[in-house]
Design a protein around this motif. Structure first.
Motif, PDB file in Angstrom:
ATOM      1  N   TRP A   4      25.676  36.295  47.784  1.00  0.00           N
ATOM      2  CA  TRP A   4      26.013  36.794  46.450  1.00  0.00           C
ATOM      3  C   TRP A   4      26.289  35.654  45.460  1.00  0.00           C
ATOM      4  CZ3 TRP A   4      30.868  35.375  44.775  1.00  0.00           C
ATOM      5  CH2 TRP A   4      31.787  35.005  45.764  1.00  0.00           C
ATOM      6  N   LEU A   5      26.603  34.468  45.977  1.00  0.00           N
ATOM      7  CA  LEU A   5      26.833  33.324  45.091  1.00  0.00           C
ATOM      8  C   LEU A   5      25.584  32.963  44.301  1.00  0.00           C
ATOM      9  CD1 LEU A   5      28.977  31.062  47.450  1.00  0.00           C
ATOM     10  CD2 LEU A   5      29.771  32.242  45.391  1.00  0.00           C
ATOM     11  N   LEU A   6      24.411  33.277  44.889  1.00  0.00           N
ATOM     12  CA  LEU A   6      23.152  32.980  44.211  1.00  0.00           C
ATOM     13  C   LEU A   6      22.919  33.901  43.016  1.00  0.00           C
ATOM     14  CD1 LEU A   6      20.863  32.439  47.347  1.00  0.00           C
ATOM     15  CD2 LEU A   6      22.004  30.692  45.943  1.00  0.00           C
ATOM     16  N   ALA A  54      37.166  37.351  41.946  1.00  0.00           N
ATOM     17  CA  ALA A  54      36.590  38.157  40.859  1.00  0.00           C
ATOM     18  C   ALA A  54      35.086  38.302  41.025  1.00  0.00           C
ATOM     19  CB  ALA A  54      36.920  37.515  39.519  1.00  0.00           C
ATOM     20  N   ASP A  55      34.410  37.219  41.378  1.00  0.00           N
ATOM     21  CA  ASP A  55      32.952  37.275  41.537  1.00  0.00           C
ATOM     22  C   ASP A  55      32.549  38.143  42.722  1.00  0.00           C
ATOM     23  OD1 ASP A  55      32.500  35.663  39.342  1.00  0.00           O
ATOM     24  OD2 ASP A  55      32.473  33.802  40.503  1.00  0.00           O
ATOM     25  N   SER A  56      33.297  38.061  43.817  1.00  0.00           N
ATOM     26  CA  SER A  56      32.961  38.871  44.989  1.00  0.00           C
ATOM     27  C   SER A  56      33.200  40.358  44.710  1.00  0.00           C
ATOM     28  CB  SER A  56      33.765  38.416  46.206  1.00  0.00           C
ATOM     29  OG  SER A  56      35.154  38.613  46.007  1.00  0.00           O
ATOM     30  N   LEU A  57      34.277  40.671  43.986  1.00  0.00           N
ATOM     31  CA  LEU A  57      34.519  42.067  43.623  1.00  0.00           C
ATOM     32  C   LEU A  57      33.379  42.623  42.784  1.00  0.00           C
ATOM     33  CD1 LEU A  57      38.337  42.144  42.718  1.00  0.00           C
ATOM     34  CD2 LEU A  57      37.221  43.321  44.613  1.00  0.00           C
ATOM     35  N   HIS A  58      32.862  41.796  41.883  1.00  0.00           N
ATOM     36  CA  HIS A  58      31.804  42.251  40.976  1.00  0.00           C
ATOM     37  C   HIS A  58      30.449  42.346  41.670  1.00  0.00           C
ATOM     38  CE1 HIS A  58      29.633  42.846  37.240  1.00  0.00           C
ATOM     39  NE2 HIS A  58      28.823  41.853  37.566  1.00  0.00           N
ATOM     40  N   TYR A  59      30.079  41.296  42.410  1.00  0.00           N
ATOM     41  CA  TYR A  59      28.719  41.229  42.956  1.00  0.00           C
ATOM     42  C   TYR A  59      28.585  41.856  44.349  1.00  0.00           C
ATOM     43  CZ  TYR A  59      27.498  38.126  39.108  1.00  0.00           C
ATOM     44  OH  TYR A  59      27.271  37.605  37.864  1.00  0.00           O
ATOM     45  N   VAL A  60      29.640  41.854  45.134  1.00  0.00           N
ATOM     46  CA  VAL A  60      29.556  42.387  46.495  1.00  0.00           C
ATOM     47  C   VAL A  60      30.018  43.841  46.538  1.00  0.00           C
ATOM     48  CG1 VAL A  60      30.327  42.127  48.887  1.00  0.00           C
ATOM     49  CG2 VAL A  60      29.914  40.087  47.469  1.00  0.00           C
ATOM     50  N   ARG A  62      30.902  45.715  43.774  1.00  0.00           N
ATOM     51  CA  ARG A  62      30.571  46.433  42.540  1.00  0.00           C
ATOM     52  C   ARG A  62      31.798  47.116  41.940  1.00  0.00           C
ATOM     53  NH1 ARG A  62      25.971  43.798  41.581  1.00  0.00           N
ATOM     54  NH2 ARG A  62      24.622  43.841  43.415  1.00  0.00           N
ATOM     55  N   GLN A  63      32.921  46.394  41.962  1.00  0.00           N
ATOM     56  CA  GLN A  63      34.177  46.912  41.439  1.00  0.00           C
ATOM     57  C   GLN A  63      34.574  46.157  40.179  1.00  0.00           C
ATOM     58  OE1 GLN A  63      35.901  49.546  42.850  1.00  0.00           O
ATOM     59  NE2 GLN A  63      34.172  49.707  44.269  1.00  0.00           N
ATOM     60  N   ASN A  64      35.427  46.792  39.390  1.00  0.00           N
ATOM     61  CA  ASN A  64      35.968  46.144  38.199  1.00  0.00           C
ATOM     62  C   ASN A  64      36.878  44.990  38.642  1.00  0.00           C
ATOM     63  OD1 ASN A  64      37.293  45.415  35.821  1.00  0.00           O
ATOM     64  ND2 ASN A  64      37.406  47.517  35.076  1.00  0.00           N
ATOM     65  N   ASN A  65      36.599  43.783  38.164  1.00  0.00           N
ATOM     66  CA  ASN A  65      37.364  42.621  38.615  1.00  0.00           C
ATOM     67  C   ASN A  65      38.416  42.155  37.612  1.00  0.00           C
ATOM     68  OD1 ASN A  65      35.834  41.468  36.608  1.00  0.00           O
ATOM     69  ND2 ASN A  65      34.691  40.086  37.940  1.00  0.00           N
ATOM     70  N   ILE A  66      38.652  42.934  36.572  1.00  0.00           N
ATOM     71  CA  ILE A  66      39.591  42.520  35.528  1.00  0.00           C
ATOM     72  C   ILE A  66      41.001  42.352  36.075  1.00  0.00           C
ATOM     73  CG2 ILE A  66      40.701  43.283  33.384  1.00  0.00           C
ATOM     74  CD1 ILE A  66      38.073  44.470  32.512  1.00  0.00           C
ATOM     75  N   ILE A  67      41.344  43.144  37.086  1.00  0.00           N
ATOM     76  CA  ILE A  67      42.699  43.080  37.637  1.00  0.00           C
ATOM     77  C   ILE A  67      43.037  41.684  38.163  1.00  0.00           C
ATOM     78  CG2 ILE A  67      42.014  43.834  39.952  1.00  0.00           C
ATOM     79  CD1 ILE A  67      44.697  45.383  40.042  1.00  0.00           C
ATOM     80  N   VAL A  68      42.022  40.946  38.609  1.00  0.00           N
ATOM     81  CA  VAL A  68      42.253  39.585  39.104  1.00  0.00           C
ATOM     82  C   VAL A  68      42.887  38.729  38.020  1.00  0.00           C
ATOM     83  CG1 VAL A  68      41.143  37.475  39.956  1.00  0.00           C
ATOM     84  CG2 VAL A  68      40.370  39.717  40.766  1.00  0.00           C
TER      85      VAL A  68
END
Length: 226
Positions: A4-6, A54-60, A62-68
């Motif tokens: 997912w980093l890619l 935050a990136d893993s929540l978003h890309y892996v 598919r969750q809202n990562n704003i809480i981070v």
């Protein structure tokens, strides 16, 4: 596992690479750092962990990562406040910095309850944090004016860190502090401003990496040490 980093943007990849590089530099150079600057290691680690989460929540997931970033703002402030607490020589100023920590945390909690819930950008929290830290930066510069003529700020590692910190939080004030408005009114412009803000991230951590690698003479004054 980490494919997912890619999927990250080039700006995100560069930022993560910079954070990791600076973290490694800080680990190897930790012993030569002045007492007041050693929390930079924790600041870098927290930012790296927050961005990866935050990136893993978003890309892996598919969750809202704003809480981070709701958690990041108060943690970030505590670490930076500790740096200024260790830097300032005046007892009254250290006391004000110390008391600002629980005060800011209480304000953040109130904002979470009444104005900016975890599913919204915490712009007000970043506005207040930025104002506080910009004030500490200018308090530091004001104190430099009272130093004797033998002090040369350009040869002080703390001086360069505070300059980078000042630009970083001025950027946060105008970009992260207005993000809620742009999300609600102009998402496209908000996205452009958000990625423009990476310039301030790069400035802060590039400066931190460079000042850790360079050999600085002993400052003309001692930072506060317990």
């Amino acid at each position: 596992m980490f494919n997912w980093l890619l999927q990250l943007s080039v700006a995100d990849q560069l930022y993560l690479s910079l954070l990791l590089t600076v973290l490694i530099i800080l680990l190897f150079r930790y012993r030569v750092l002045e007492y007041n600057l050693r929390p930079m290691l924790l600041l870098t680690a927290v930012h790296l962990l927050a961005e990866l989460t935050a990136d893993s929540l978003h890309y892996v997931y598919r969750q809202n990562n704003i809480i981070v970033y709701h958690f990041l703002a108060p943690i970030e402030y505590v670490i930076v406040a500790i740096i200024f607490y260790r830097t300032f020589g005046e007892a009254w100023l250290r006391k004000v910095v110390l008391w600002s920590i629980p005060a800011y945390i209480v304000v953040v909690l109130l904002l979470e309850l009444f104005w900016e819930p975890p599913n919204q950008n915490n712009s007000l929290a970043y506005l207040i944090e930025s104002l506080l830290i910009v004030y500490w930066c200018f308090s530091y510069f004001r104190n430099l004016l009272n130093r004797d003529g033998g002090y040369r700020p350009e040869k002080d590692r703390t001086f360069w860190f505070v300059i980078a910190l000042l630009f970083y939080f001025i950027g946060n004030f105008f970009i992260l502090g207005t993000m809620n408005y742009f999300v609600q009114n102009d998402r496209e412009l908000g996205a452009r401003l958000y990625y423009a803000g990476y310039a301030f991230y790069y400035l802060l951590y590039t400066t931190m990496g460079v000042i850790c690698l360079l050999r600085f003479p002993v400052p003309a004054y001692d930072h506060y040490d317990k």
